[in-house]
Each structure stands twice: as structure tokens, then as C-alpha cells.
Enzyme design. Structure first.
Site, PDB file in Angstrom:
ATOM      1  N   ALA A   1      -1.771 -51.061  -6.661  1.00  0.00           N
ATOM      2  CA  ALA A   1      -1.891 -52.132  -7.661  1.00  0.00           C
ATOM      3  C   ALA A   1      -0.664 -52.189  -8.562  1.00  0.00           C
ATOM      4  O   ALA A   1       0.013 -51.193  -8.775  1.00  0.00           O
ATOM      5  CB  ALA A   1      -3.124 -51.887  -8.505  1.00  0.00           C
TER       6      ALA A   1
ATOM      7  N   GLY B   1      -4.536 -48.751  -3.923  1.00  0.00           N
ATOM      8  CA  GLY B   1      -5.106 -49.952  -3.306  1.00  0.00           C
ATOM      9  C   GLY B   1      -4.535 -50.198  -1.918  1.00  0.00           C
ATOM     10  O   GLY B   1      -5.210 -50.781  -1.060  1.00  0.00           O
TER      11      GLY B   1
ATOM     12  N   GLU C   1      -4.892 -42.656  -7.960  1.00  0.00           N
ATOM     13  CA  GLU C   1      -5.438 -43.315  -9.152  1.00  0.00           C
ATOM     14  C   GLU C   1      -5.754 -42.339 -10.275  1.00  0.00           C
ATOM     15  O   GLU C   1      -5.605 -42.642 -11.451  1.00  0.00           O
ATOM     16  CB  GLU C   1      -6.709 -44.101  -8.797  1.00  0.00           C
ATOM     17  CG  GLU C   1      -6.463 -45.387  -8.044  1.00  0.00           C
ATOM     18  CD  GLU C   1      -6.340 -45.201  -6.533  1.00  0.00           C
ATOM     19  OE1 GLU C   1      -6.161 -44.052  -6.063  1.00  0.00           O
ATOM     20  OE2 GLU C   1      -6.406 -46.217  -5.816  1.00  0.00           O
TER      21      GLU C   1
ATOM     22  N   GLU D   1      -6.547 -48.108   0.318  1.00  0.00           N
ATOM     23  CA  GLU D   1      -7.903 -48.672   0.378  1.00  0.00           C
ATOM     24  C   GLU D   1      -7.945 -49.879   1.322  1.00  0.00           C
ATOM     25  O   GLU D   1      -8.894 -50.057   2.076  1.00  0.00           O
ATOM     26  CB  GLU D   1      -8.378 -49.066  -1.027  1.00  0.00           C
ATOM     27  CG  GLU D   1      -8.640 -47.836  -1.891  1.00  0.00           C
ATOM     28  CD  GLU D   1      -9.111 -48.184  -3.285  1.00  0.00           C
ATOM     29  OE1 GLU D   1      -8.345 -48.863  -4.001  1.00  0.00           O
ATOM     30  OE2 GLU D   1     -10.232 -47.813  -3.662  1.00  0.00           O
TER      31      GLU D   1
END
Ligand code: NAI
Length: 739
Positions: free
Chosen positions: A81, A120, A143, A123
């Protein structure tokens, strides 16, 4: 044949959904979309997500497309992100439904992972049905290091894919793994040495048309070890012990536990709840501040205005280290691991032999961890300082003695080739005085490492009055290459870190005089988040180090004087407690006794020492001091606000360019808990008016401690409405322009 090629590139990632080759080989085709390419190439997270959603939709609805390969651009899959998006309102399509749509697709979705697949990015890859990685790729869910958890299904999919123990390890530490380890863990299906996209396309073709039910990770049952309750309890105990008050690692364990115990949908709800708590905690904001502060300190500047953007570093291929004690050994290892040739010089034969052994074993251990060959042949050892003749840069790490260092610098100036940069690893000595002793003071800078130098991430690069911007740029660049958080600071006693630390330690001594114990002081500081309190830390590093400095400065006087004068130096309060403890031969862990007692010299487990408590009582009685009850709040306020106040003075003096510099120094060099953002950030979260009011209060109560007097810059910031920390530089600039 028209081929669809939509390229999505952004600050969020560098992702593109590349269907063309797969499409071409599969006999498919679609219309080119040049407009989308141009738009996405400059876009941010929201636009990228929108583009992925749209492109995937097109690919899935086109009957000629049989499989889809998702890859990055410029050799990078996706770094996760855009942290800048966190602060504001999220726009564009959310990540979770986008990943769900990819996972639910009825055509094979293959992630071609080159470079980074982090946060992300990983993910997203976990939403794909297959993952092919290049051998040099790095994967992880970091994260937690930003105070968050992988909340786009990462905490629910990873344990289902690789099992609870490995998922706990990766998610709670944020550890990044190589492609080889990812393959071993089962995160990726294939690793290639060749072109990753080609390999992924080939693979995508081979699985086209095959059933996908067994490839959707969210539908997997989470493998649950039989003793999973005990496993989670142990994980929680471990994480609570090392998190030091940080919430994110604890939330990560809870999220993985949800994956192991709840159906996927309910686990996702739990992931969302936990993420919401972290988002509003303030800790994530602090950790994100630290992340950006690290970048900000790379944009260094000197009072002259010269800085990172105007000063070009010199190339450094060969360096010398002088003095192979504690620091010189670590610095040698750090330089060799960076790929430099190193000449390691030590005058004492015995020290040289020991250093050689120690350096070799440190390099071998490091190489084993990284799965690389140890850089042993990059180092040559010598007892003769003339071996510096062809090096580009020297780092001096001999004893902390100005006369000795001046002599070493004189010799270096005689033997080094012209233009060689001369750096000193002094902890506190005057860099200008050293520079004055050389014919080329512009080539002298401080490179202040922290022990152990090959491990600790901080480097203070100290510029003197005459240091050239190029010398500073070269030292900063070398620090960066070594993977250090390098901060350029001005020259003063103790520079930034140690200058502030003196006030913090001094308050801890005063608190002992007033009735506290080492246990109380350390307990409060450790509860705040420091890995060790003042006294435990002092036992570890050795009480004699500070004692020697205080003796050299004429502060520590042998024998115990009595009366008021025993506790006054230069008109200010002084506590001789540390000196008296040293006089008993109690130097900390190495002697088995210090502020605590240890089973034997060198042992690490600190136990309360009744001797020390009765020593404190006798000391107070001798000096007519009456012990009062002191609470943890006072310990924190006295120690931390004294330190913060000195931080403001450092900013006022222009020794550090901004609060970020001080905060990076404290988080990376002094164990300040990252989830509290560094001392200056912490002060801003407490509220500057409150810090000012408490300092005024303590200064009134202790008028003989001038250092507790609130600094002018702090008053000025409060008077100007206590602006947020990122606006302090403006106030400082104004202050300096008025001086
Ligand atoms: P140390 O006492 O472990 O090692 C100093 C070494 O320098 C010894 O091996 C000695 O034989 C050698 N030496 C002395 N004169 C020499 C000469 N003329 N040529 C070559 N070698 C010579 O000291 P340590 O702890 O490594 O400290 C070195 C410097 O680093 C000091 O200035 C200290 O203040 C600074 N420093 C120390 C830190 C620490 O935690 N120990 C942290 C940061 C800086």
C-alpha cells in the site's frame, strides 16, 4: 492481431495485468488501450486498484482469454500500500473485494513475482491461484512494522496456505523471506532463474482449463496443530514479551488465531475489527511517522545550506579501520559485508589476533544467515598504519583519548593518498579539534557507530565547522550502503544521542537520591517500552565507561566527600552515586555486581541486590536526604521530559536539522519504542503545553538542576499554538533567521 496490453504503474506498486502473451499464445486477442496505459503510468493506489479491477473484468469476460498472468513493471511485483493513503479517506475500489474477485475467477490467475511482493502485494498474490517467483524476489507481510496487520485477507490466507507456526512467525515479525524460503514454506509454487513472466505465462498455459477449486486459499481448512491452544498461548507470551507495549504484534497473533479457529468469513470480520483498533490506536501513526522520518533524514542539510541535493559523494571502494577493539571489529564486518575492501589496523599483536578471529566468526555467522559466502578475502590485517596508503576513507576507532586520536590523525594525514576522507568514531570528543590537527580539515567528519556496529542500525555522521559537504555526502552515502539509518548532525559534546542521554541518566541518579530504587526506575522505563531501563542498561554496557568520562571531566572525585559540596559541581546539582558504586569495583555484568547482582561475572540475569539498597539508605542518611515515595509517573516525566528538553535545545542550536533527525537517532540507536515515535514525536503527542508545564514544575522543585529549565524553543512552539511535529522546522527556521 490486436493485443491488449494494459500497464498499471503507480506509487502504490508497479503492477500490470499482462494478458497479451498468454492471450496471443492461446489464440486470444483484444483491443489495445493506449489511453489507460498513459493514465495509469502516473497514478496512485486508488487508480491502480481501479485499473486491476477493470482489467481483470475484461480478461475474464473475454472468451478468448484462457488464463491471466498478473505481474509488475520494471522488475517489481508490488511493494504494498501507499502509506500516504492511510491518513486520508480511501478512494477507489477497496482491496479485499478486488482480491476476492481474483480468487473467485474461473480462469487460472497466476502471479509472476519479481522484485518485491510485500504487504498488500503479497496479499494480492495470495488471492491468485498460482504464484511463480523469480529467485531474487522477496516476499513478506511487514504491516506489523507499521503498527498494522495484513488486513486484506493476508492474516487469514497465509496460515491456511503454510500452517500456523510459520504464518505466526512471518506475520508477527514482518520478516521478509527470499524466494527459496518462500518455496520451502509453500508460499510460491515455482521459482525461476529466468524471465519470470515468461515462466508464468508458460505455466498459465499449462493449467488453462484445469479445475480451480483446490487453488482458492480462502476455502482451505486451516491446518491446526493438535496442541494449538498451547501454541497460541506461547506465541502470545513471546510476542507480549518482545512487543514492549506495541499492540500490532499482539493483534497479529489474535488474527492468526481467528484463521485457525473460525470459518474464513468470520476470520475476515475479526481481521477487520483488529485492524480498526490498530488504526485508531495512535501507535500506527507513530510507526508511520518513523518510517517517513527515516526518509526525511536522508535529505540532510548543513547550516551553510549545502545538502544531499547539492553535494555529490566520492566513490569509496577501499576503506581502513584503525583500532580493532569492540567498535573497530564491528565496523570492519559492516564494511566488508557492504562489499568494500578493508584494511584493518591494530597496533597490539594480541588484540590483532583476537580481532581477526572475532571478525572471521562474525562474518561467517552473518553469511550463514544470509545464505551467502563470507567476505573474508575482502579484509587484510596489519599492525602498520602505513597500510592506509591506497584507501579512499579511514574510520578511526582507537581509545577515547584526544591526544591519541590527534597523533593517529597526524599519521594518517602523512600516509594517506591526497583526498582520503578521515572519519572518527569518537562517542563525544570534539571533531573540530581533531580536524584542526590535520592539514585538510575539510576531509574530517565523525562517523559515530553504535555497538555492535555491524548490527545496530544507527549512524551519526558528525560534520565539523570545516567539514566539506562532499565529505559529509560521502559518509552519508557509505552509511546508506551499509544499511544504516544515517543522520547528519552538528558537532557538540555527545552529538545528539549521547548529549540527550546524559540528562536522562542524570535524572535517574537524582531519583535514587530522593528515594527511588533501580528496580522502580527501570520498571517504569521498561513499561514505557525501552528494552532496558537506565540501570539494567548501565550494567550491560559497564558502569566504568561513564565513570572514566566523569573522572576525565573532573566531575568524579575519589573518596566520598561529605556535606552539601559533595553533590554540587560548577554550581549545579551532581550525584556521585554512580562514582561510589564504581569505587566498590561494581562495574555491572562483567564484574557480576553493579546496580543489580548476577550469578557470576558475565551472567545476564539481573537480580535485586540488598547491598545496593542498604548502600542507598546509608548514602541518603549521610547526606541528610529523606527518602520520599516516588511513583512511575514521576520517573517517566523526570527522565523523559529532561531528555526531550535537551532535544529542543539541540534543535535550537541547529545541531539537528529537525525533530525527525532526533527521533530516528533515538528509535534506531537508543531503544526508544518505535510505537511511540521517538522523543520529539512523543512530546507532540503528550502535548507541548503539558511538557512545558511539567518541566516548569520540576525546575521549580529542583532549582539546582538548570537543565530542567524549559528550553526557549519549547516555549516558542507553545506560544505559537503547539504546531504538529512536521511544522516545527518552520518555527526553527524563523528562530534561526532572527538570531
Ligand atoms: P576498545 O578499547 O575496545 O578498542 C580500542 C582499540 O584501539 C584497542 O584494540 C587498541 O589496542 C587499539 N589502538 C589503540 N591505539 C591504537 C593505534 N595507535 N593504532 C591502532 N590501534 C590502536 O575501544 P572501543 O570501545 O572499540 O572504542 C573505540 C572508539 O569508539 C572510542 O573512541 C569510543 O569512544 C568509540 N565508541 C565506542 C562505543 C562503544 O560502545 N564501545 C560506541 C561508539 C563509539
Amino acid at each position: 492481431r490486436q493485443v491488449q496490453r494494459q500497464i498499471i504503474q503507480s506509487t502504490w506498486s508497479s503492477l500490470r495485468t499482462r494478458t497479451h502473451r498468454a492471450v496471443r499464445r492461446m489464440g486470444g486477442g483484444a483491443k489495445a488501450n493506449a489511453t489507460a496505459h498513459a493514465q495509469w503510468a502516473q497514478s496512485s493506489g486508488a487508480v491502480v486498484r481501479q485499473a486491476i479491477v477493470d482489467t481483470v473484468k475484461i480478461a475474464l469476460s473475454d472468451p478468448k482469454v484462457k488464463s491471466v498472468v498478473i505481474c509488475g513493471q520494471n522488475g517489481n511485483f508490488c511493494g504494498g500500500a501507499d502509506i500516504k493513503e492511510f491518513g486520508g479517506e480511501m478512494t477507489g475500489p477497496p482491496l479485499i473485494p478486488m482480491i476476492h474477485a481474483i480468487e473467485a475467477a474461473n480462469k487460472p490467475m497466476v502471479a509472476a513475482i519479481e522484485g518485491n511482493a510485500l504487504g498488500g502485494g503479497l496479499e494480492l498474490a495470495l488471492g491468485c491461484h498460482y504464484r511463480i517467483a523469480h529467485s531474487k524476489a522477496r516476499l513478506g507481510l511487514p504491516e506489523v512494522t507499521l503498527g498494522l496487520l495484513p488486513a486484506a485477507g493476508g492474516s487469514q490466507r497465509l496460515p491456511r496456505l503454510i500452517g500456523v507456526p510459520d504464518a505466526l512467525d512471518l506475520i508477527t515479525t514482518g520478516r521478509i523471506v527470499t524466494a527459496a524460503e518462500a518455496l520451502r514454506l509453500g508460499i510460491v509454487d515455482q521459482v525461476t532463474e529466468h524471465n519470470t513472466v515468461d515462466a508464468a505465462v508458460k505455466f498459465a498455459l499449462s493449467v488453462a482449463g484445469q479445475p480451480l477449486d483446490a487453488r482458492r486459499i480462502s476455502t482451505f481448512p486451516c491446518p491446526r496443530p493438535p496442541d494449538s491452544d498451547a501454541l497460541f498461548e506461547e506465541a502470545m507470551r513471546k510476542v507480549r514479551g518482545s512487543a514492549r507495549g506495541a499492540m500490532a504484534p499482539v493483534a497479529c497473533v489474535q488474527a492468526v488465531r481467528a484463521a485457525a479457529t473460525l470459518p474464513y468469513e468470520r476470520g475476515m470480520e475479526r481481521e477487520k475489527e483488529l485492524m480498526a483498533t490498530l488504526f485508531t490506536s495512535g501507535q500506527a501513526r507513530a510507526l508511520q511517522y518513523v518510517f517517513f522520518a527515516q526518509r526525511a533524514v536522508g535529505r540532510w542539510s548543513m547550516p551553510s545550506g549545502a545538502g544531499w541535493d547539492t553535494s555529490k559523494p566520492r566513490p569509496v571502494n577501499k576503506a581502513a579501520v584503525i583500532g580493532l577493539g569492540t567498535m573497530g571489529r564491528g565496523i570492519t564486518v559492516a564494511l566488508a559485508q557492504t562489499g568494500l575492501s578493508v584494511v584493518a589496523i591494530e597496533t597490539q599483536e594480541k588484540q590483532l589476533m583476537e580481532a581477526k578471529q572475532a571478525v572471521t566468526s562474525m562474518l561467517e555467522r552473518g553469511a550463514k544467515r544470509r545464505g551467502a559466502a563470507p567476505a573474508l578475502d575482502r579484509i587484510s590485517y596489519s599492525r602498520n598504519i602505513q597500510a592506509v596508503a591506497d584507501v579512499d576513507l579511514v574510520i578511526e576507532a582507537v581509545f577515547e583519548d584526544m591526544a591519541l586520536k590527534l597523533e593517529v590523525f597526524r599519521q594518517l594525514s602523512a600516509f594517506c593518498k591526497p583526498g582520503t576522507l578521515l572519519c572518527t568514531n569518537t562517542s563525544a570528543l570534539d571533531v573540530d579539534e581533531l580536524a584542526r590537527g590535520t592539514p585538510n580539515p575539510e576531509l574530517v567528519v565523525g562517523m559515530h557507530f553504535f555497538a555492535p556496529a555491524h548490527v545496530m542500525k544507527l549512524l551519526e555522521v558528525v560534520y565539523g565547522k570545516r567539514s566539506s559537504p562532499q565529505a559529509v555526502a560521502t559518509a552519508m552515502q557509505l552509511g546508506k550502503k551499509m544499511g544504516k539509518a544515517s543522520v547528519a548532525v552538528g558537532n557538540c559534546r555527545g552529538f545528539v544521542g549521547n548529549r540527550m542521554l546524559r540528562l536522562y541518566v542524570e535524572q535517574a541518579f537524582f531519583l535514587l537520591e530522593e528515594g527511588a530504587t533501580p528496580e522502580l526506575v527501570d520498571g517504569a522505563l521498561e513499561e514505557f517500552g525501552f528494552p532496558m531501563g537506565v540501570f539494567r542498561m548501565s550494567d550491560l554496557s559497564g558502569l566504568d565507561v561513564g565513570w572514566r568520562t566523569r573522572k576525565a571531566a573532573g566531575q568524579a572525585q575519589p573518596g566520598e566527600a561529605s556535606g552539601q559540596s559533595a553533590r554540587i559541581r560548577n554550581g549545579s546539582r551532581y550525584s556521585p552515586i554512580g562514582d561510589l558504586v564504581c569505587e566498590q569495583g561494581r562495574f555491572g555484568q562483567k564484574t557480576g555486581r553493579g546496580w543489580y547482582q548476577y550469578d557470576k561475572p558475565g551472567s545476564r540475569v539481573a537480580r535485586s541486590d540488598p547491598w545496593l539498597h542498604s548502600f542507598l539508605e546509608q548514602y541518603r542518611a549521610r547526606h541528610g536526604l529523606v527518602a520520599r515515595s516516588i511513583d512511575r509517573q514521576e520517573v517517566l516525566e523526570r527522565c523523559l521530559y529532561a531528555l526531550v528538553n535537551e532535544g529542543f535545545r539541540i534543535l535550537e542550536d541547529g545541531i539537528a536539522a529537525g525533530p525527525e533527525d532526533i527521533d530516528v537517532i533515538y528509535v534506531f540507536g537508543y531503544g526508544w519504542p518505535g510505537h511511540r515515535g521517538g522523543p520529539m514525536f512523543y512530546a507532540s503527542t503528550v502535548g507541548l503545553p503539558k511538557v512545558l508545564e511539567r518541566l516548569e514544575h520540576y525546575h521549580q522543585a529542583h532549582p539546582d538542576v538548570p537543565d530542567l529549565q524549559p528550553c526557549g524553543l519549547l516555549r516558542r512552539l507553545v506560544a505559537s499554538g503547539s504546531p504538529p511535529v512536521h511544522r516545527w522546522r518552520e518555527v526553527i527556521k524563523k528562530l534561526h533567521s532572527q538570531l
